[in-house]
Design an enzyme around this catalytic site. Sequence first.
Site, PDB file in Angstrom:
ATOM      1  N   GLY A   1     -19.611   2.900   1.152  1.00 38.47           N
ATOM      2  CA  GLY A   1     -20.814   2.985   1.991  1.00 38.47           C
ATOM      3  C   GLY A   1     -22.081   3.259   1.198  1.00 38.47           C
ATOM      4  O   GLY A   1     -23.145   2.697   1.497  1.00 38.47           O
TER       5      GLY A   1
ATOM      6  N   ASP B   1     -22.169  10.288   8.533  1.00 37.30           N
ATOM      7  CA  ASP B   1     -20.991  10.758   7.800  1.00 37.30           C
ATOM      8  C   ASP B   1     -20.591  12.105   8.400  1.00 37.30           C
ATOM      9  O   ASP B   1     -21.473  12.870   8.816  1.00 37.30           O
ATOM     10  CB  ASP B   1     -21.321  10.909   6.300  1.00 37.30           C
ATOM     11  CG  ASP B   1     -20.072  10.985   5.433  1.00 37.30           C
ATOM     12  OD1 ASP B   1     -19.835  10.052   4.645  1.00 37.30           O
ATOM     13  OD2 ASP B   1     -19.319  11.986   5.559  1.00 37.30           O
TER      14      ASP B   1
ATOM     15  N   LYS C   1       0.858  -1.189   0.000  1.00 37.10           N
ATOM     16  CA  LYS C   1       0.000   0.000   0.000  1.00 37.10           C
ATOM     17  C   LYS C   1       0.892   1.235   0.000  1.00 37.10           C
ATOM     18  O   LYS C   1       1.938   1.230   0.646  1.00 37.10           O
ATOM     19  CB  LYS C   1      -0.856  -0.006   1.271  1.00 37.10           C
ATOM     20  CG  LYS C   1      -2.045   0.899   1.220  1.00 37.10           C
ATOM     21  CD  LYS C   1      -3.218   0.178   0.643  1.00 37.10           C
ATOM     22  CE  LYS C   1      -4.523   0.879   0.959  1.00 37.10           C
ATOM     23  NZ  LYS C   1      -5.643   0.113   0.423  1.00 37.10           N
TER      24      LYS C   1
ATOM     25  N   ALA D   1     -15.684   4.140   6.797  1.00 34.32           N
ATOM     26  CA  ALA D   1     -15.101   5.488   6.697  1.00 34.32           C
ATOM     27  C   ALA D   1     -13.605   5.399   6.998  1.00 34.32           C
ATOM     28  O   ALA D   1     -12.813   5.191   6.084  1.00 34.32           O
ATOM     29  CB  ALA D   1     -15.818   6.443   7.648  1.00 34.32           C
TER      30      ALA D   1
ATOM     31  N   ALA E   1     -13.927  -0.510   6.304  1.00 36.40           N
ATOM     32  CA  ALA E   1     -12.774   0.309   6.690  1.00 36.40           C
ATOM     33  C   ALA E   1     -11.547  -0.572   6.937  1.00 36.40           C
ATOM     34  O   ALA E   1     -11.659  -1.666   7.482  1.00 36.40           O
ATOM     35  CB  ALA E   1     -13.096   1.130   7.930  1.00 36.40           C
TER      36      ALA E   1
HETATM   37  P1  NAD Z   1     -14.434   7.500   0.519  1.00 37.89           P
HETATM   38  O1  NAD Z   1     -13.358   8.527   0.734  1.00 37.89           O
HETATM   39  O2  NAD Z   1     -15.095   7.399  -0.815  1.00 37.89           O
HETATM   40  O3  NAD Z   1     -15.614   7.680   1.590  1.00 37.89           O
HETATM   41  C1  NAD Z   1     -15.384   7.820   2.957  1.00 37.89           C
HETATM   42  C2  NAD Z   1     -16.582   8.552   3.559  1.00 37.89           C
HETATM   43  O4  NAD Z   1     -16.426   8.565   4.978  1.00 37.89           O
HETATM   44  C3  NAD Z   1     -16.707  10.011   3.118  1.00 37.89           C
HETATM   45  O5  NAD Z   1     -18.055  10.288   2.768  1.00 37.89           O
HETATM   46  C4  NAD Z   1     -16.264  10.814   4.350  1.00 37.89           C
HETATM   47  O6  NAD Z   1     -16.921  12.071   4.465  1.00 37.89           O
HETATM   48  C5  NAD Z   1     -16.687   9.876   5.469  1.00 37.89           C
HETATM   49  N1  NAD Z   1     -15.950  10.022   6.720  1.00 37.89           N
HETATM   50  C6  NAD Z   1     -14.631  10.297   6.907  1.00 37.89           C
HETATM   51  N2  NAD Z   1     -14.346  10.292   8.225  1.00 37.89           N
HETATM   52  C7  NAD Z   1     -15.496   9.980   8.882  1.00 37.89           C
HETATM   53  C8  NAD Z   1     -15.843   9.809  10.245  1.00 37.89           C
HETATM   54  N3  NAD Z   1     -14.930   9.951  11.221  1.00 37.89           N
HETATM   55  N4  NAD Z   1     -17.133   9.503  10.559  1.00 37.89           N
HETATM   56  C9  NAD Z   1     -18.065   9.357   9.595  1.00 37.89           C
HETATM   57  N5  NAD Z   1     -17.790   9.506   8.279  1.00 37.89           N
HETATM   58  C10 NAD Z   1     -16.521   9.817   7.927  1.00 37.89           C
HETATM   59  O7  NAD Z   1     -13.749   6.102   0.946  1.00 37.89           O
HETATM   60  P2  NAD Z   1     -14.183   4.646   0.490  1.00 37.89           P
HETATM   61  O8  NAD Z   1     -13.477   4.289  -0.769  1.00 37.89           O
HETATM   62  O9  NAD Z   1     -15.669   4.528   0.583  1.00 37.89           O
HETATM   63  O10 NAD Z   1     -13.505   3.770   1.637  1.00 37.89           O
HETATM   64  C11 NAD Z   1     -14.075   3.699   2.933  1.00 37.89           C
HETATM   65  C12 NAD Z   1     -13.202   2.818   3.833  1.00 37.89           C
HETATM   66  O11 NAD Z   1     -13.096   1.510   3.257  1.00 37.89           O
HETATM   67  C13 NAD Z   1     -11.766   3.312   4.000  1.00 37.89           C
HETATM   68  O12 NAD Z   1     -11.292   2.957   5.293  1.00 37.89           O
HETATM   69  C14 NAD Z   1     -11.010   2.521   2.968  1.00 37.89           C
HETATM   70  O13 NAD Z   1      -9.642   2.394   3.298  1.00 37.89           O
HETATM   71  C15 NAD Z   1     -11.718   1.188   3.052  1.00 37.89           C
HETATM   72  N6  NAD Z   1     -11.607   0.366   1.851  1.00 37.89           N
HETATM   73  C16 NAD Z   1     -11.967   0.877   0.662  1.00 37.89           C
HETATM   74  C17 NAD Z   1     -11.849   0.092  -0.473  1.00 37.89           C
HETATM   75  C18 NAD Z   1     -12.222   0.608  -1.827  1.00 37.89           C
HETATM   76  O14 NAD Z   1     -12.221  -0.179  -2.768  1.00 37.89           O
HETATM   77  N7  NAD Z   1     -12.585   1.861  -1.963  1.00 37.89           N
HETATM   78  C19 NAD Z   1     -11.373  -1.232  -0.378  1.00 37.89           C
HETATM   79  C20 NAD Z   1     -11.043  -1.746   0.880  1.00 37.89           C
HETATM   80  C21 NAD Z   1     -11.154  -0.916   1.987  1.00 37.89           C
END
Ligand code: NAD
Length: 305
Positions: free
Chosen positions: A143, A161, A36, A196, A218
Amino acid sequence: MKVYGTPAEALEDAMRLSAAMTRKLAVAGLPFGGGKAVIAVPEIPGGEQRRALFLRYADLVASLGGTYRTSSDMNTGEADMDVIGERTEYVFGRSVQAGGSGSPAPPTAVGVYHGIRASLSHVFGSDDLEGRTVLVQGAGGVGSPLADQLANAGASVLVADIDPGRAHAVAARVGGAALPADQLYETDCDVYAPCAVGGILSVATVPRLRCRIVAGSANNQLAEPEAADLLHARGILYAPDFVINAGGAIAIVGLEQLGWTESELDTALARIGETLRQTYERADARGISTAAAADLLAEERLRAG
Ligand code: NAD
């Protein structure tokens, strides 16, 4: 890409995330190691500044000669991967128009959905979502589509959020309700789906939880290993993050590197539920936490590899 307090915090996060990727690919049965990259920024850039940053980053990835392939995650997306693709082929998750398989976020959501069903089945003896309440934290790339799938299957969906506009928009779309982001731990629900940020399960937060299951996308959800034991002691089923959130990695590697069809991908995503079931059964049989059982599974697969 994220704003960190110090470069040391960014480095620590990169190392933790890399270790999780290694376990994720091992448990998913993919024939690759895991890695990563973290881009630590003072603020999330836009426009030309963003493009210039991703071109510089692309040169760094190119210099590794294919030993590391990058992709998108928090605060990055398809358009950024397309920019990286202008300089190097070692990038997953470009847009379909640019020759990639698109964002890994939707298949991640599908994997989490299978994982939630497997978790419900373990706790309640049925994977039916009808009448269940699921609290989705984070209405972003993962989400938001997850909320759709849950609502379509009959669940009541709560959305929290830090951006209340996003929470309200997703909640309205799926016929659910938006919650203030600081009230989620105390909220009654069957499933808490953290989608998130990481570090949300600690010895301080676990005692406040009022759910039966924690199952979300997450990365690095456990702030400290003791949180897993506390969840176990409280009888809250925890779906280990690197097992349940592997859908995106499975999709980009499967489609872009292993030449899978969409139907092969669907089968692989459904297998996430099966892997979780095995993890839960092992944890029960040995009287250990589900996190410890998943670590054992990863170690076994790495040794075998
Ligand atoms: P994203 O940036 O698209 O969305 C994250 C959302 O969480 C945003 O709407 C943001 O406003 C909100 N947020 C941030 N901090 C917050 C908090 N403290 N409380 C509530 N809401 C909060 O990210 P994503 O791609 O949806 O990924 C979400 C999580 O899943 C991350 O931890 C990421 O590492 C993990 N993840 C993502 C993927 C992927 O394919 N995108 C794969 C595996 C793991």
